[in-house]
Design a protein around this motif. Sequence first.
Motif, PDB file in Angstrom:
ATOM      1  N   ARG A  81      27.150   0.658 -13.539  1.00 27.66           N
ATOM      2  CA  ARG A  81      26.021   1.482 -13.806  1.00 27.66           C
ATOM      3  C   ARG A  81      25.323   1.951 -12.398  1.00 27.66           C
ATOM      4  O   ARG A  81      25.103   1.302 -11.446  1.00 27.66           O
ATOM      5  N   THR A  82      25.083   3.505 -12.395  1.00 27.88           N
ATOM      6  CA  THR A  82      24.365   3.958 -11.270  1.00 27.88           C
ATOM      7  C   THR A  82      23.050   4.739 -11.939  1.00 27.88           C
ATOM      8  O   THR A  82      23.279   6.076 -12.180  1.00 27.88           O
ATOM      9  N   GLY A  83      21.981   3.890 -12.161  1.00 25.62           N
ATOM     10  CA  GLY A  83      20.949   4.753 -12.954  1.00 25.62           C
ATOM     11  C   GLY A  83      21.172   5.060 -14.358  1.00 25.62           C
ATOM     12  O   GLY A  83      21.584   4.122 -15.025  1.00 25.62           O
ATOM     13  N   THR A  84      21.125   6.512 -14.657  1.00 26.94           N
ATOM     14  CA  THR A  84      21.216   6.807 -16.015  1.00 26.94           C
ATOM     15  C   THR A  84      22.770   7.332 -16.218  1.00 26.94           C
ATOM     16  O   THR A  84      23.087   7.882 -17.185  1.00 26.94           O
ATOM     17  N   SER A  85      23.695   6.946 -15.185  1.00 21.38           N
ATOM     18  CA  SER A  85      25.185   7.186 -15.218  1.00 21.38           C
ATOM     19  C   SER A  85      25.792   5.926 -15.300  1.00 21.38           C
ATOM     20  O   SER A  85      25.229   4.908 -14.670  1.00 21.38           O
ATOM     21  N   ARG A  86      27.113   5.993 -15.364  1.00 24.63           N
ATOM     22  CA  ARG A  86      28.163   5.002 -14.963  1.00 24.63           C
ATOM     23  C   ARG A  86      29.281   5.596 -14.358  1.00 24.63           C
ATOM     24  O   ARG A  86      29.655   6.736 -14.655  1.00 24.63           O
TER      25      ARG A  86
ATOM     26  N   TYR B  52      29.428   9.451 -15.298  1.00 28.61           N
ATOM     27  CA  TYR B  52      29.293   9.792 -16.494  1.00 28.61           C
ATOM     28  C   TYR B  52      27.804   9.158 -17.414  1.00 28.61           C
ATOM     29  O   TYR B  52      27.464   8.439 -16.784  1.00 28.61           O
ATOM     30  N   PRO B  53      27.343   9.943 -18.156  1.00 33.24           N
ATOM     31  CA  PRO B  53      26.215   9.724 -18.847  1.00 33.24           C
ATOM     32  C   PRO B  53      26.047   8.804 -19.689  1.00 33.24           C
ATOM     33  O   PRO B  53      27.449   8.121 -20.333  1.00 33.24           O
TER      34      PRO B  53
ATOM     35  N   GLY C   6      33.075   4.978 -24.682  1.00 29.97           N
ATOM     36  CA  GLY C   6      32.926   3.552 -24.958  1.00 29.97           C
ATOM     37  C   GLY C   6      32.272   2.781 -23.865  1.00 29.97           C
ATOM     38  O   GLY C   6      31.295   1.732 -23.834  1.00 29.97           O
ATOM     39  N   SER C   7      32.778   2.992 -22.643  1.00 28.47           N
ATOM     40  CA  SER C   7      32.107   2.379 -21.430  1.00 28.47           C
ATOM     41  C   SER C   7      30.548   2.378 -21.342  1.00 28.47           C
ATOM     42  O   SER C   7      29.660   1.604 -20.946  1.00 28.47           O
TER      43      SER C   7
ATOM     44  N   LEU D 223      24.628   1.059 -22.372  1.00 30.53           N
ATOM     45  CA  LEU D 223      23.358   1.274 -22.890  1.00 30.53           C
ATOM     46  C   LEU D 223      22.928   0.380 -24.077  1.00 30.53           C
ATOM     47  O   LEU D 223      21.902   0.017 -24.059  1.00 30.53           O
ATOM     48  N   ALA D 224      23.974  -0.052 -24.642  1.00 31.44           N
ATOM     49  CA  ALA D 224      23.609  -0.936 -25.844  1.00 31.44           C
ATOM     50  C   ALA D 224      23.060  -2.396 -25.458  1.00 31.44           C
ATOM     51  O   ALA D 224      21.974  -2.938 -26.098  1.00 31.44           O
TER      52      ALA D 224
END
Length: 253
Positions: free
Chosen positions: A108-113, A135-136, A141-142, A147-148
């Motif tokens: 993860r990089t902040g609000t992206s991965r 990607y947001p 899936g990733s 987020l979950a």
Amino acid sequence: MSSQTVATVERAADVLVYFAESGTSTLGVTEIADGLGMSKAAVHRVLASLRSRGLVEVDEESRRYRLGLTAMRLGLAYLDRIDVRRIAGPELTGLSARTHETATLSIRTGTSRVYIDQVTPPREVIMSVSLGVPYPLHAGGSSKAFLAFLTEEEISTYLEKPLDPVTPGTVTDPDRLRVELSLIRRRGYAMSINERQRGAASVAAPVLDHHGMPAAVISVCGPAERFVGEADACAAALLETTDQLSARLGYRG
């Protein structure tokens, strides 16, 4: 080093490991002696030495012992030096060989991965991902596996902002996403079909750290037409892999 010194070091190590694996925050001398087959006198000597170095502490009222600040510092020093990509590399190879599909690793990089590693299978038609592309956290899936498993506050903050689609299949409705995130937490993995890339499907699960937070996400992905029939078997193999890696990062869920 004399054999007596080696034996003393081994006993001290055994006592520290016993604290870590006992499942209770404090231990008494008798419990340690019985659990390790040591005499109470030997346990007292070991605890006195460990206490002098801050590795254990004693509650003066109960006379029971617990791990000390130095033990915590050792654990944190180890966790700070863990390289997720390095330790996950062999597991990705094994997972790809087991499922005959592509295995990926994301951080993860902040609000992206971003994908930081992948292993592809030796078959004619495969999925391949682009490393380093952000990607947001709601697309694929990733992303949803990250987020979950964030805190409720982080999830709410993320879902309050506009959710742009990456493909026509990307879920952008916050209420629908909340329902799906709840399902992902219950079963332990996310599934995606055509959400990040058309014609692609995946299952993805987090590698949790000692705080229970996602340190990384591993996925198994393939062409959607073929992958749908393989999803359950891939998810089972995936969860075995992420459980093992989470344990190595200190997760004890």
